[in-house]
Design an enzyme around this catalytic site. Sequence first.
Site, short mmCIF file in Angstrom:
data_model
loop_
_atom_site.label_atom_id
_atom_site.label_comp_id
_atom_site.label_asym_id
_atom_site.label_seq_id
_atom_site.Cartn_x
_atom_site.Cartn_y
_atom_site.Cartn_z
N GLU A 119 0.80 -1.22 0.00
CA GLU A 119 0.00 0.00 0.00
C GLU A 119 0.85 1.28 0.00
O GLU A 119 0.31 2.38 0.15
CB GLU A 119 -0.96 -0.03 1.19
CG GLU A 119 -1.98 -1.15 1.07
CD GLU A 119 -2.85 -1.31 2.30
OE1 GLU A 119 -3.97 -1.82 2.17
OE2 GLU A 119 -2.40 -0.92 3.41
N LYS A 154 5.69 -1.71 1.91
CA LYS A 154 5.03 -1.86 3.21
C LYS A 154 4.96 -3.33 3.64
O LYS A 154 5.23 -3.67 4.79
CB LYS A 154 3.60 -1.29 3.15
CG LYS A 154 2.81 -1.47 4.43
CD LYS A 154 1.37 -1.00 4.31
CE LYS A 154 0.61 -1.28 5.59
NZ LYS A 154 -0.82 -0.93 5.48
#
Length: 770
Positions: free
Chosen positions: A485, A597
């Site tokens: 993300e 991430k």
Amino acid sequence: MGEYMAKYADRYFLADEWKIIEKNFVPEYGEVAESIFSQANEYMGVRGYFEEGYSGVHMQGSYFNGIYEERQQEGQNYKGVVNTTEFMVNGVDWLYTRIQIGEERLDIGTCRIKNFRRELDMRSGLLTRSFIWELEEGKELELTFERLLSMSRNKIAVQRITLTPLNFDGDVKVVSGLDLDTIHKSAGKNLWECGGHICKKDFLGMMGTTIGTGQQIYSSCTINSDYGMQGQGIEEEKRVALSFFLPLRRGEACHVNKKICNIAHKKESMEEFLSSCDRAEKELDEVDFEKILEENRAWWKDVWNRADITIEGDEWNQQGIRFCIFQMFQTYHGASEGTNIGAKGLTGEAYNGNVFWDTETYCLPFFLFNDVKAARNLLLFRFMTLKEAKERAAALDCRGAFYPVATISGKECCNLWQHASLQLQASTAVAYGIWFYEKMTGDEEFLMQYGMEMLIEICRMLADRGDFTEDGKKYGYYGVMGPDEFQMMVNNNCYTNYMAKFTFSYTLSLLRNKNKNQSEALRTLIRKLELTEEECEKWKRMEENMFLPFDEKTGIYEQHEGYFHLPHVEVGDIPVENFPLYHHWSYDRIYRNDMIKQPDVLMFLLLFNSGFSEEILRANYEFYEPRCIHESSLSPSVHSILASQLKKHEEAYRFFQFATRMDLDNYNRNSDEGLHTTSIAAAWMNIVYGFGGLRSDGEQLSICPTMPRQWKGYSFRINYQERMIKVEIAEDKVFLSCLKGDEFEIKVYGIPVRVGKEQTEVTIPGVWRA
């Protein structure tokens, strides 16, 4: 191994193989302990708050699976951006208790106490808390609080309070009842209307209705003590209770027993709801504390017989993995259709009780090998919310079904458009879950009744959401966000494209095979959905021409077009105090580099592991692992599993080192918000898929166990097609036996091995030894 693994244990609870133990109360750990001592039975859950009231910092929480409220968002004027979100609402405090002697009221935040001890027994689910209350005049009262949620009667709970005066005779005032005047922390207010009380003798009842969604809860209880009940009823707007005095005698224990029945009204008719209330209250008459305790011990004995993982020589991780398994079964075991697993389970308000794609990618494997009925019901939730997924697709200008990024009822609850509108992984995870479930169970009935319709509608969305390149040669997805993300509005995210290709391929293969076998059920479904040959041919062309960014020279899949050319960030150079980045970096700064991430390319390499050579796995792991900062608690386990497969044994263990104790040792410093339920499932995968080397995506079940040098031995069980297989690893040996069911064949280190009731021994090859 990437440098950013700066998490470390904040060890507070005592080590024990079967219990979670807190010795001496430390207020700074109060909310963490409330999360850790949470109890649930899938239907309802309650945090480990002090039922007698507490003036210190705490988060009192009582939740019901699928009972939620709505929140309107301001300024969401663009099509496809949601303006209403849903969140699991804090419900009735059915443990409500107040205790008073003279003018002194019990409150651990202000009173003097000693010998505090709290224990959660994972063989029964019993939570016990005891301490001595030192009163102003030198009086000492020993108190023991016990609470239990029934695992087999999911609307029933029991509470027992034992009061023993150590050095005095005298009266104690007890108030016990039901309190609906609870505050939902994130909303900062109460979200219930009370529809009336019942208060007669030892029986109390209360009806509550959520102010926005109109969902109802009926809560009732009976209260009794060793000295009989001559209580006075207390009826307030949102509280009903009994107030009574107990004439305590020095050295003699007095018990207050409370039996509770909670019933949630979701989609049933009012007649069905009232009938359910009547049946459940009658069930209260059939049970008492000891009976529920006995039933729970039997229920959990069955769970541990088929799902236990043992670790020899590491008491901390033994406790940790049992806590993970315990919480998974508390949160969900397929007791009722139409419920799912929120990211925090029923332990707190973070993530709003929403369901994410973690359910199919992390939780489903746990249940497929431990509780197939629960796995089926997880997928059934997606079928029951297919209507909402189709409405969401229409809002995004697509046909078919677009499953939400976050949901409770089936509606999209994420108001961040860059997630809700750009992430396709919830939809492809549903397709993956159907494939995985069918592969493991062979459940044709589920596939034809529910699975095929979901698959067809997901394919329709995938066909509308993507597009061909200008020359018409390659198909892919533009303006998307993959599992990582930290990369927004990218083109041809490799995970997204790979999963879409798989979804098209799997659905088309089922359509071909079922048509070939003249399935009447499929023909009926095709007519209902108006599926044409032309539409299927279009899907085939998309699948065959799906663009998967791949560097032939290096063997590395490019996470998305242009990723290889992004500015590089050395994650080891980022100061530890900058984490979590969402709290310390401006939002747009996160998107301007190659930092990851959580696993993206590595994720599909794990989901479809058998389809990739070790050379491809190694090249991609060694490229992407240093770029990942593990901002998601789901991330380290995936890396540990792949590191173990690549025989990077020390690296695998370093990634694993906090998997089982993520919450127990508060590694992320946010266990106070609730447990990381889906990460708990990842911890199970870390042992079984990682060190155990289980692979289930190929043509045949296989294992390649390794022995971490920090352990003396370990074992796990696989429940597979009505068989229970035990795998034990000790020193340089693997021992396999079929505890239940017929003998079968499994690959061990790539070699087929027949396993039956007699133990089969396999020597661990040298390359697999840590």
